[in-house]
Scaffold this active site. Structure first.
Site, PDB file in Angstrom:
ATOM      1  N   ASN A  10       0.785  -0.711   0.264  1.00  0.00           N
ATOM      2  CA  ASN A  10      -0.121  -0.254  -0.142  1.00  0.00           C
ATOM      3  C   ASN A  10       1.073   1.321  -0.440  1.00  0.00           C
ATOM      4  O   ASN A  10       1.411   1.237   1.150  1.00  0.00           O
ATOM      5  CB  ASN A  10      -0.883   0.366   1.512  1.00  0.00           C
ATOM      6  N   TRP A  11       1.175   1.823  -1.526  1.00  0.00           N
ATOM      7  CA  TRP A  11       1.563   3.043  -1.451  1.00  0.00           C
ATOM      8  C   TRP A  11       1.483   4.061  -0.594  1.00  0.00           C
ATOM      9  O   TRP A  11       2.019   5.207  -0.573  1.00  0.00           O
ATOM     10  CB  TRP A  11       2.414   3.337  -2.533  1.00  0.00           C
ATOM     11  N   LYS A  12       0.017   4.238   0.106  1.00  0.00           N
ATOM     12  CA  LYS A  12      -0.722   5.041   0.658  1.00  0.00           C
ATOM     13  C   LYS A  12      -0.675   6.754  -0.760  1.00  0.00           C
ATOM     14  O   LYS A  12      -1.068   6.673  -1.634  1.00  0.00           O
ATOM     15  CB  LYS A  12       0.077   5.792   1.912  1.00  0.00           C
ATOM     16  N   HIS A  93     -10.067   1.354   4.356  1.00  0.00           N
ATOM     17  CA  HIS A  93      -7.985   1.501   5.602  1.00  0.00           C
ATOM     18  C   HIS A  93      -8.476   2.852   6.401  1.00  0.00           C
ATOM     19  O   HIS A  93      -9.358   3.222   6.572  1.00  0.00           O
ATOM     20  CB  HIS A  93      -7.462   2.510   4.882  1.00  0.00           C
ATOM     21  N   GLU A  95      -6.997   4.490   7.837  1.00  0.00           N
ATOM     22  CA  GLU A  95      -6.404   5.894   7.626  1.00  0.00           C
ATOM     23  C   GLU A  95      -7.744   6.762   6.950  1.00  0.00           C
ATOM     24  O   GLU A  95      -8.072   7.951   7.317  1.00  0.00           O
ATOM     25  CB  GLU A  95      -5.503   5.839   6.834  1.00  0.00           C
ATOM     26  N   GLU A 164      -5.657  -4.687  10.523  1.00  0.00           N
ATOM     27  CA  GLU A 164      -4.529  -4.046  10.905  1.00  0.00           C
ATOM     28  C   GLU A 164      -4.971  -3.560  11.581  1.00  0.00           C
ATOM     29  O   GLU A 164      -5.447  -2.197  11.748  1.00  0.00           O
ATOM     30  CB  GLU A 164      -4.209  -3.229   9.729  1.00  0.00           C
ATOM     31  N   GLY A 170       2.781   2.194  11.255  1.00  0.00           N
ATOM     32  CA  GLY A 170       3.644   2.821  11.400  1.00  0.00           C
ATOM     33  C   GLY A 170       4.249   3.170  12.244  1.00  0.00           C
ATOM     34  O   GLY A 170       5.169   4.182  12.266  1.00  0.00           O
ATOM     35  N   SER A 209       3.190  -2.745  10.489  1.00  0.00           N
ATOM     36  CA  SER A 209       4.850  -2.629  10.784  1.00  0.00           C
ATOM     37  C   SER A 209       5.582  -4.187  10.243  1.00  0.00           C
ATOM     38  O   SER A 209       5.951  -4.515  11.091  1.00  0.00           O
ATOM     39  CB  SER A 209       5.541  -2.610  12.412  1.00  0.00           C
ATOM     40  N   GLY A 230       2.941  -1.340   4.010  1.00  0.00           N
ATOM     41  CA  GLY A 230       3.067   0.053   4.400  1.00  0.00           C
ATOM     42  C   GLY A 230       4.078   0.506   4.029  1.00  0.00           C
ATOM     43  O   GLY A 230       5.068   0.650   2.530  1.00  0.00           O
ATOM     44  N   GLY A 231       5.060   1.317   4.553  1.00  0.00           N
ATOM     45  CA  GLY A 231       6.294   2.060   4.575  1.00  0.00           C
ATOM     46  C   GLY A 231       7.212   0.516   3.594  1.00  0.00           C
ATOM     47  O   GLY A 231       7.924   1.012   3.239  1.00  0.00           O
TER      48      GLY A 231
HETATM   49  P1  13P Z   1       2.647   0.242   7.566  1.00  0.00           P
HETATM   50  O1  13P Z   1       3.382  -1.114   6.924  1.00  0.00           O
HETATM   51  O2  13P Z   1       3.866   1.728   7.261  1.00  0.00           O
HETATM   52  O3  13P Z   1       3.380   0.164   8.612  1.00  0.00           O
HETATM   53  O4  13P Z   1       1.569   0.388   7.404  1.00  0.00           O
HETATM   54  C1  13P Z   1       0.648  -0.615   7.597  1.00  0.00           C
HETATM   55  C2  13P Z   1      -1.014  -0.352   6.504  1.00  0.00           C
HETATM   56  O5  13P Z   1      -1.579   0.745   6.901  1.00  0.00           O
HETATM   57  C3  13P Z   1      -0.966  -1.017   5.417  1.00  0.00           C
HETATM   58  O6  13P Z   1      -2.288  -0.708   4.454  1.00  0.00           O
END
Ligand code: 13P
Length: 256
Positions: A10-12, A93, A95, A164, A170, A209, A230-231
């Site tokens: 997920n590149w957000k 998600h 967020e 999640e 993060g 994470s 994510g990251g």
């Molecule tokens: P991280 O892997 O950066 O913690 O993000 C997880 C996430 O929200 C994937 O959708």
């Protein structure tokens, strides 16, 4: 039942034309792991360029509108995502549930809109730290799932679930192996209750994470059928070792 693992990035809100080289590098390296499905969920505006850059490699979106079309300024429909070259999309998600105040009902409508036109879905659920510390995490996540799941599984498009925990996103913090196993078992139970044997075939991803250093242990937990990353999905150097970890545990014993 051991399901083929799905590792989704997920590149957000990250990704410009100058990052297409990273998409190419990930797609090329992923070919070395045919026993793992890999997808990159990029910003909507990058989907078409990414899909053209890596034919045959799965590209996804990060959200979708619940309506087919209409007066919804700034929104993207499921058909638009498909048309741009996406094969699936993330929905619900945390967020978006937080910042855009998306309710379970809205998330459910989005899931149904995507599946009805053949766009796969990764449906996200997860608890806050307050809920976890109160001891209500499993009940809260199962209730969120119940409210977000589609009434019927229309068509062939895949519905996967991503657990999640919000406090793990993060932050570098992750639940214990036992906490992940307990939650994934509860999610599996709800999916079977709702969809019978189809619920056994749905992949349940863990997200929050996930890194090369912890991926192997996470993938060996029962009912963890992949990851939403994510990251660590932004660079091939971080993401591909996670894909490799998924490939390595295929067929290995799981931690109950
Ligand atoms: P991280 O892997 O950066 O913690 O993000 C997880 C996430 O929200 C994937 O959708």
């Amino acid at each position: 039942m051991a399901l083929k693992k799905l590792v989704a990035g997920n590149w957000k809100m990250h990704g410009l034309s100058s990052d297409l080289g990273e998409v190419r590098a990930i797609a090329a390296a992923a070919q070395d792991y045919p026993n793992v499905d890999v997808v990159l969920c990029v910003p909507a505006i990058l989907i078409e360029r990414a899909a053209r850059a890596v034919p045959g490699f799965a590209i996804g979106g990060q959200d979708v509108h619940s309506e087919e079309k209409g007066a919804h300024t700034g929104c993207t429909s499921a058909l638009m995502l498909l048309d741009a070259g996406a094969s699936l999309t993330i929905v619900g998600h945390s967020e978006r549930r937080e910042a855009q105040r998306e309710s379970d009902d809205e998330v459910k409508a989005k899931v149904e809109a995507a599946l009805s036109v053949g766009l796969g879905v990764i449906l996200c659920v997860g608890e806050s730290i307050e809920v976890r510390e109160r001891g209500d995490a499993v009940a809260a996540v199962v209730a969120q799932l119940e409210g977000s799941l589609p009434d019927t599984l229309a068509g062939e498009a895949e519905l996967a679930i991503a657990y999640e925990p919000i406090w793990a996103i993060g932050t570098g913090k992750i639940p214990t192996t036992g906490e992940i196993a307990e939650m994934h078992a509860a999610i599996r139970g709800k999916l079977k209750e709702r969809y019978g044997s189809d619920g056994d075939a749905m992949r349940i991803l863990y997200g929050g994470s996930v890194k090369p250093s912890n991926a192997g242990e996470i993938f060996s937990i029962a009912d963890v059928d992949g990851a939403l990353v994510g990251g660590a999905s932004l660079k091939a150097a971080d993401f591909i070792p996670i894909v490799a970890a998924a490939a390595a545990v295929e067929g290995a014993d799981t931690i109950a």
